[in-house]
Motif scaffolding. Structure first.
Motif: not given
Length: 167
Positions: A24-25, A28-29, A36, A117-118, A121, A125
């Motif tokens: 997901s990290c 879906d991030s 990422r 949100r980021a 995330d 992460a």
């Protein structure tokens, strides 16, 4: 199974959950793929996780990260990223991973550059990537075949590879 998930076979339920979280990290991030990969590489460098670095440095370059800043990061030098979002993410991640806190100025810059949100995330992460790095290093998962050490200041494992948590 390769990398940390080889070790996590000894705890399959936990391994499944961690694999789902790490996937997901990375997929879906709210962070774009380039950032990422940068988050993973900064974590790998800060925790001396050579296996993680070697598994992702080419992915980072393919996602658009510059070769020279990554080479400096691998050497333990100030990377000097050209893109603002990369520099902001690097500063944030570096502080979180080395100081365990992020100063107000760096936090504000990251929030403005990445959004709420980021940023959430990113923090999740970093923790997830740190967990995987600890698994790789603690259980001394071998570097990929034919690969030499990624970091000049890390000599590698002092004992034979530990594939399981058993002594």
């Amino acid at each position: 199974m390769r990398g940390p998930f080889e070790v996590l076979l000894y705890s399959p339920e936990l391994g499944d959950r961690l694999e789902a979280l790490s996937t997901s990290c990375m997929r879906d991030s709210a962070l774009p793929p380039r950032l990422r990969e940068l988050a993973l590489l900064v974590t790998a460098r800060r925790l001396d996780a050579q296996h993680s670095w070697l598994a992702h440095v080419d992915k980072g370059r393919a996602a658009g990260l510059g070769a020279e800043p990554l080479a400096r990061l691998a050497r333990g030098e100030e990377p000097g990223f050209d893109r603002r979002d990369e520099e902001v993410l690097y500063r944030f991640a570096d502080q979180a991973l080395t100081r365990h806190f992020v100063d107000d100025e760096t936090y504000a810059a990251a929030l403005a550059e990445l959004g709420e949100r980021a940023l959430v995330d990113l923090v999740v992460a970093l923790g997830t990537f740190a967990t995987l790095a600890l698994v790789l290093n603690t259980f001394q998962v071998d570097l990929p075949a034919g690969a030499g050490p990624a970091f000049p200041d890390v000599s590698g494992f002092r004992a034979a590879a530990r594939r399981s948590p058993s002594p």
